[in-house]
Design an enzyme around this catalytic site. Structure first.
Site, PDB file in Angstrom:
ATOM      1  N   ASP B 143     -11.075 -41.631  -4.074  1.00 51.44           N
ATOM      2  CA  ASP B 143      -9.681 -42.057  -4.183  1.00 51.44           C
ATOM      3  C   ASP B 143      -9.455 -43.214  -3.218  1.00 51.44           C
ATOM      4  O   ASP B 143      -9.399 -43.006  -2.003  1.00 51.44           O
ATOM      5  CB  ASP B 143      -8.725 -40.909  -3.824  1.00 51.44           C
ATOM      6  CG  ASP B 143      -8.704 -39.794  -4.877  1.00 51.44           C
ATOM      7  OD1 ASP B 143      -9.743 -39.611  -5.555  1.00 51.44           O
ATOM      8  OD2 ASP B 143      -7.669 -39.129  -5.012  1.00 51.44           O
ATOM      9  N   LYS B 206      -3.564 -43.637  -9.756  1.00 50.46           N
ATOM     10  CA  LYS B 206      -2.902 -42.556  -9.030  1.00 50.46           C
ATOM     11  C   LYS B 206      -1.676 -43.120  -8.330  1.00 50.46           C
ATOM     12  O   LYS B 206      -1.708 -44.232  -7.813  1.00 50.46           O
ATOM     13  CB  LYS B 206      -3.923 -41.980  -8.034  1.00 50.46           C
ATOM     14  CG  LYS B 206      -3.387 -40.963  -7.043  1.00 50.46           C
ATOM     15  CD  LYS B 206      -4.541 -40.372  -6.206  1.00 50.46           C
ATOM     16  CE  LYS B 206      -4.038 -39.613  -5.003  1.00 50.46           C
ATOM     17  NZ  LYS B 206      -5.098 -39.107  -4.118  1.00 50.46           N
ATOM     18  N   LYS B 242      -3.223 -39.720 -12.293  1.00 55.55           N
ATOM     19  CA  LYS B 242      -3.031 -38.676 -11.276  1.00 55.55           C
ATOM     20  C   LYS B 242      -1.747 -38.931 -10.490  1.00 55.55           C
ATOM     21  O   LYS B 242      -1.731 -39.762  -9.593  1.00 55.55           O
ATOM     22  CB  LYS B 242      -4.242 -38.632 -10.333  1.00 55.55           C
ATOM     23  CG  LYS B 242      -4.084 -37.616  -9.191  1.00 55.55           C
ATOM     24  CD  LYS B 242      -5.330 -37.546  -8.307  1.00 55.55           C
ATOM     25  CE  LYS B 242      -5.083 -36.698  -7.066  1.00 55.55           C
ATOM     26  NZ  LYS B 242      -6.202 -36.695  -6.120  1.00 55.55           N
TER      27      LYS B 242
END
Lengths: 294, 306
Positions: B143, B206, B242
């Site tokens: 991430d 995300k 996400k």
């Protein structure tokens, strides 16, 4: 010119807000003369669920306040109630009380708040103990609030009964969800308006209106409720409450024989009904073992 | 022989579509109006649980805390048999090795935040080393955060190149690109950042680090889902989504699933393409599942904290 009467919709009190019931249902209680009193929310289990969430999140802050501060807030509630005496008398009369009775009920309700305001920081001393133990420990027991208390208020004494149940519960640092009298709900909602303007943090007292028959089982089997108070002399409901409350071993108290107008209607033992005794063992130096003494 | 950087032709990201703010917010609020009950709710909740990236990103994280979280990931609530596990455990790079060992054989992925999370204020070579370190320690997913400062300064090519280089450093690991929408300010910029990230090779986009408010909201997620849809129509390449931070209630999570289904379709309704970045959501989902099972409203203190 004739005008249309504006009938107030009495809303419920959850987390310091006055929402309507999520169910969108209402009912209209009537007095003996058959006069419609008001539109009142007919609460559902989901309103109760939301109220418990509010009560649980208010519990940490309320229970950890200084007892003296809780005392000040209860006293403030009494002051605010005094200021709105006339409205309560009016509502009690609408709900079939005589003026003399209404005046007596509101005065007693105010006095009761003052009574428990006084007890907030005093019952702990009375019910605590330093215990003699055989090892080198300082051992003491103190009462602590049990958590969230669900209260099914009496159908009869719509104001005094309500106040007599709520005051000891919050004086001891608990938070509560209350189901007001089904037939006489007006004072309960007006009392919520008093609470809302008296420094009491939102969520400490949550007041719902509706039918006990629909809600009793939800009031007693919710896993996040720690105690239940019930006031009617109905053995079927009492049995149901005993069974349902076993889910998480709630404290259950029935006040069906209490006369709220008498001296037995107020006592620090009502505070103790929603307290747990916690005992702490604190290691200390073994003074006697070293040959010393006092 | 790769092209030198100045020869690469990148899309003009300033041409990304503009977003109708009122329209997006109105549309997003519609997804909260669906009634999901009984069997559907039960299946939805299990799906939500299976899509959670169980996360601990604290300065005070210890090996013990991470192991505990990994146990929770594998055994969400043993009192209720037949539950799925969560999708992944998300930790800092230094904790990847611990998490990898704790999750061995469970099929649960290890995700690691990198690139000087959460600020992203570090030189590029540090960010690349950060990423390589996580991957070398066994991270299945990375991430990364984008450089929001550069983005606001209009240096889109810098942001694009950085994502592309981190993607290269990831190797086999899947790359999630955190836009930190709370710092982007407008939906237009969220859309533009989404387009940059996907064009540069993101496997997931995300919303947030979880360290900045506001974190994930439904309108922001909708803007990103629409970017994913447009990118899919143009290139045929699926990108995951996400939302992270601020989703702690089951009901809200179900609203998100409705949104994904109605914007992208059922292909995205698995943890391969949709994740929730959350820590407290898992317990709320478990409480709802137990409530459906027993009929009793549940209390938090009957569920493990981590």
């Amino acid at each position: 010119m004739p005008r249309l009467e504006v009938l107030k919709t009495y809303k419920i009190y959850i987390g310091g807000q006055f929402p309507r019931t999520e169910s969108g249902r209402y009912y209209s209680p009537v007095n003996k003369a058959g006069k419609k009193l008001a539109n009142v929310c007919l609460c559902s289990r989901k309103d109760f669920r939301d109220a418990v969430v509010s009560a649980r999140s208010a519990f940490g802050g309320w229970s950890s306040r200084a007892a003296f501060n809780r005392s000040q807030i209860l006293y403030r509630m009494a002051e605010m109630l005094e200021g709105r005496k006339a409205q309560f008398i009016d509502e009690l009369i609408q709900q079939d009380a005589t003026r003399a009775h209404a005046e007596k009920e509101i005065s007693l309700a105010i006095d009761r708040l003052i009574y428990y305001a006084g007890w907030c920081d005093k019952f702990q001393q009375l019910f605590s103990a330093v215990n003699p133990v055989a090892s080198s420990h300082f051992n003491f027991s103190v009462p602590e609030p049990t958590g969230v208390v669900s209260i099914i208020a009496p159908q009869g004494d719509a104001l005094l009964g309500l106040v007599s149940l709520i005051a000891p519960v919050i004086a001891g640092g608990n938070t509560c969800v209350v189901l007001a009298s089904e037939t006489k709900p007006l004072c309960a909602v007006t009392f919520a308006e008093v609470l809302n303007s008296s420094d009491l943090p939102g969520g400490v007292v949550n007041i719902l209106t509706g039918k006990p028959a629909e809600l009793v089982s939800w009031f007693t089997d919710h896993m996040d409720v720690n105690a239940t108070l019930y006031c009617e002399n109905n053995s079927d409901v009492q049995k149901l409450i005993r069974e349902k409350s076993a889910s998480n071993l709630k404290r259950v108290h029935f006040y069906d024989k209490v006369n709220w107008y008498s001296a037995e209607g107020q006592s620090p033992y009502f505070i103790m009904d929603s307290q747990e005794i916690k005992t702490t063992w604190h290691p200390v130096e073994n003074i006697a073992g070293a040959g010393g003494g006092y | 022989m790769p092209l030198p950087r100045e020869k690469i032709i990148r899309p003009d990201f300033s041409l990304s579509p503009r977003i109708d703010q009122v329209g997006v917010e109105e549309r997003a609020s519609r997804f909260t109006k669906r009634s999901i009950k009984k069997e559907t709710k039960l299946n939805g909740l299990k799906l939500v649980l299976n899509m959670i990236d169980l996360t601990t990103l604290e300065g005070k994280d210890t090996d013990g805390k991470v192991k505990q979280l990994c146990y929770k990931a594998m055994h969400p609530h043993d009192a209720l048999p037949g539950l799925p596990t969560v999708a992944a455990v998300c930790v800092y790079p230094t904790m990847v090795k611990v998490a990898k060992k704790a999750l061995e054989g469970s099929g649960i992925k290890v995700a690691s935040v990198t690139t000087a999370f959460p600020s992203g204020q570090a030189p590029r070579d540090v960010k690349i080393r950060d990423t390589k370190y996580a991957v070398a320690n066994g991270a299945d997913e990375v991430d990364m955060v984008i450089s929001r400062g550069k983005f606001h300064a209009g240096e889109y090519n810098f942001v694009y190149d950085e994502i592309a280089m981190i993607k290269e450093a990831c190797g086999e690991a899947r790359l999630k690109v955190i836009l930190e929408t709370g710092e982007l300010g407008t939906y237009d910029k969220v859309r533009r950042a989404s387009d940059i990230a996907m064009q540069a090779g993101a496997d997931f986009i995300k919303t947030s680090t979880g360290k900045i408010q506001p974190a994930a909201t439904m309108p922001v997620t909708l803007v990103m889902l629409e970017a994913i849809r447009d990118f899919y129509y143009r290139t045929g390449k699926m990108t995951g989504m996400k939302p992270a931070g601020g989703i702690s209630k089951s009901k809200l999570a179900l609203h998100y699933l409705v949104m994904v289904k109605e914007v992208l379709g059922e292909d995205w309704l698995s943890n391969e393409w949709f994740r929730f970045g959350a820590s407290s959501l898992a317990n709320d989902v478990l409480m709802q599942l137990v409530k459906e099972e027993t009929g009793l409203y549940q209390a938090g203190n009957y569920f493990s904290a981590d």
